[in-house]
Design a protein around this motif. Sequence first.
Motif, PDB file in Angstrom:
ATOM      1  N   UNK A  57     -20.711  28.510  -2.336  1.00  0.00           N
ATOM      2  CA  UNK A  57     -19.763  29.347  -1.999  1.00  0.00           C
ATOM      3  C   UNK A  57     -20.141  29.743  -0.415  1.00  0.00           C
ATOM      4  N   UNK A  58     -21.461  29.635  -0.292  1.00  0.00           N
ATOM      5  CA  UNK A  58     -21.905  30.328   1.041  1.00  0.00           C
ATOM      6  C   UNK A  58     -21.304  29.140   2.050  1.00  0.00           C
ATOM      7  N   UNK A  59     -21.791  27.935   1.940  1.00  0.00           N
ATOM      8  CA  UNK A  59     -21.369  26.948   2.535  1.00  0.00           C
ATOM      9  C   UNK A  59     -19.972  26.998   3.116  1.00  0.00           C
ATOM     10  N   UNK A  60     -18.992  27.222   1.995  1.00  0.00           N
ATOM     11  CA  UNK A  60     -17.441  27.196   2.254  1.00  0.00           C
ATOM     12  C   UNK A  60     -17.419  28.333   3.135  1.00  0.00           C
ATOM     13  N   UNK A  61     -17.981  29.407   3.057  1.00  0.00           N
ATOM     14  CA  UNK A  61     -17.464  30.584   4.000  1.00  0.00           C
ATOM     15  C   UNK A  61     -17.993  30.310   5.189  1.00  0.00           C
ATOM     16  N   UNK A  62     -19.157  29.758   5.345  1.00  0.00           N
ATOM     17  CA  UNK A  62     -19.659  29.495   6.734  1.00  0.00           C
ATOM     18  C   UNK A  62     -18.872  28.652   7.579  1.00  0.00           C
ATOM     19  N   UNK A  63     -18.319  27.455   6.940  1.00  0.00           N
ATOM     20  CA  UNK A  63     -17.321  26.505   7.451  1.00  0.00           C
ATOM     21  C   UNK A  63     -15.999  27.191   7.748  1.00  0.00           C
ATOM     22  N   UNK A  64     -15.577  27.957   6.741  1.00  0.00           N
ATOM     23  CA  UNK A  64     -14.185  28.778   6.934  1.00  0.00           C
ATOM     24  C   UNK A  64     -14.354  29.847   8.134  1.00  0.00           C
ATOM     25  N   UNK A  65     -15.314  30.538   8.321  1.00  0.00           N
ATOM     26  CA  UNK A  65     -15.674  31.375   9.532  1.00  0.00           C
ATOM     27  C   UNK A  65     -15.816  30.514  10.761  1.00  0.00           C
ATOM     28  N   UNK A  70     -10.795  33.599  15.452  1.00  0.00           N
ATOM     29  CA  UNK A  70     -11.838  34.321  16.078  1.00  0.00           C
ATOM     30  C   UNK A  70     -12.704  33.888  16.643  1.00  0.00           C
ATOM     31  N   UNK A  71     -13.417  32.742  15.618  1.00  0.00           N
ATOM     32  CA  UNK A  71     -14.668  32.212  16.132  1.00  0.00           C
ATOM     33  C   UNK A  71     -14.377  30.788  16.767  1.00  0.00           C
ATOM     34  N   UNK A  72     -13.062  30.130  16.594  1.00  0.00           N
ATOM     35  CA  UNK A  72     -13.061  28.801  16.985  1.00  0.00           C
ATOM     36  C   UNK A  72     -11.504  28.809  17.585  1.00  0.00           C
ATOM     37  N   UNK A  73     -11.388  29.565  18.790  1.00  0.00           N
ATOM     38  CA  UNK A  73      -9.754  29.632  19.233  1.00  0.00           C
ATOM     39  C   UNK A  73      -9.468  28.060  19.805  1.00  0.00           C
ATOM     40  N   UNK A  74     -10.138  27.114  19.986  1.00  0.00           N
ATOM     41  CA  UNK A  74      -9.826  25.878  20.291  1.00  0.00           C
ATOM     42  C   UNK A  74      -9.194  25.057  19.178  1.00  0.00           C
ATOM     43  N   UNK A  75      -9.321  25.546  17.947  1.00  0.00           N
ATOM     44  CA  UNK A  75      -8.723  24.794  16.950  1.00  0.00           C
ATOM     45  C   UNK A  75      -9.244  23.517  16.465  1.00  0.00           C
ATOM     46  N   UNK A  76     -10.191  23.232  17.009  1.00  0.00           N
ATOM     47  CA  UNK A  76     -10.868  21.942  16.628  1.00  0.00           C
ATOM     48  C   UNK A  76     -11.707  21.941  15.307  1.00  0.00           C
TER      49      UNK A  76
END
Length: 282
Positions: A57-65, A70-76
Amino acid sequence: MSNQDCFRILEDIARDLSGEVVSFPTFLDITFQVRTALRKPDLTIHHLGTLISAEPLMSTKIIRLANSVAMNPSGKAIVDVNSAISRIGMEAVRSVSFAVAMEQLLNSKKMAPFEALSRRLWEHTMQVAALARVLARRLTQVSPDEAMFAGLVHDIGVFYLLSRAVNFPTLVDDPAELHALLVEWHDSIGHALLAAMGMPEELLVVVQEHEQDRTIDTLKTLGDVLFVANRLANLQHGWRDSLFCVPLDPAKLSQLFDTQALGTLLAESAEDLASLKNALCS
């Protein structure tokens, strides 16, 4: 519920949080593992990633964040834990660990008697965390990661009290008394819990004072950010039961600062807010 029962639950909590050996709730286990890892001066992203990968669950949330607007405006797209940690930073991992811990608590079977309250509390917490990060980043010199973390833990006293209240049947059966207990004591309990966990003094103060009325012309400090984020979230996402308290008057926000400017800011930040909340929630 009798006053004696109220005293017993508070006495039990005080005993736990003031002793040399603190008995922490099991829902904070993963948070302690991450906190311990982050204190190591030689910690690498690889080692932290290995720890996180053991918790799906934590792995999923880290990748999702890491993939949020907000964290990845480039969209890559980021698809692995180590790259995600590199994107959001190690301190943001601490926030996610708390989000996972509190969500696991609220989803546990023992919290079933408080299901409706738990959902409101969870939604409020996510809203405050997202608002705090956006406000800090756009209006202040406060670290957005620190602001998001403060938002996530500002009502940890409510989570903790609920986790203990399930052991008191008379409290479970008396929602009005439970509500009064939560409102009156959650700030102090949250302060004591975070202090026992070794959190910084600044955080302890802003958590304990996040609902104290004040006049703010401009946002400058972490306390300002958390106070405003909490007030804004309470307009539509408050955890308190309307049967037992008076809803917040929106006009009170006009005492803070230019609400029109704030409204424009929030409208412009809507995508960031939505992406952060989606990343932190299941």
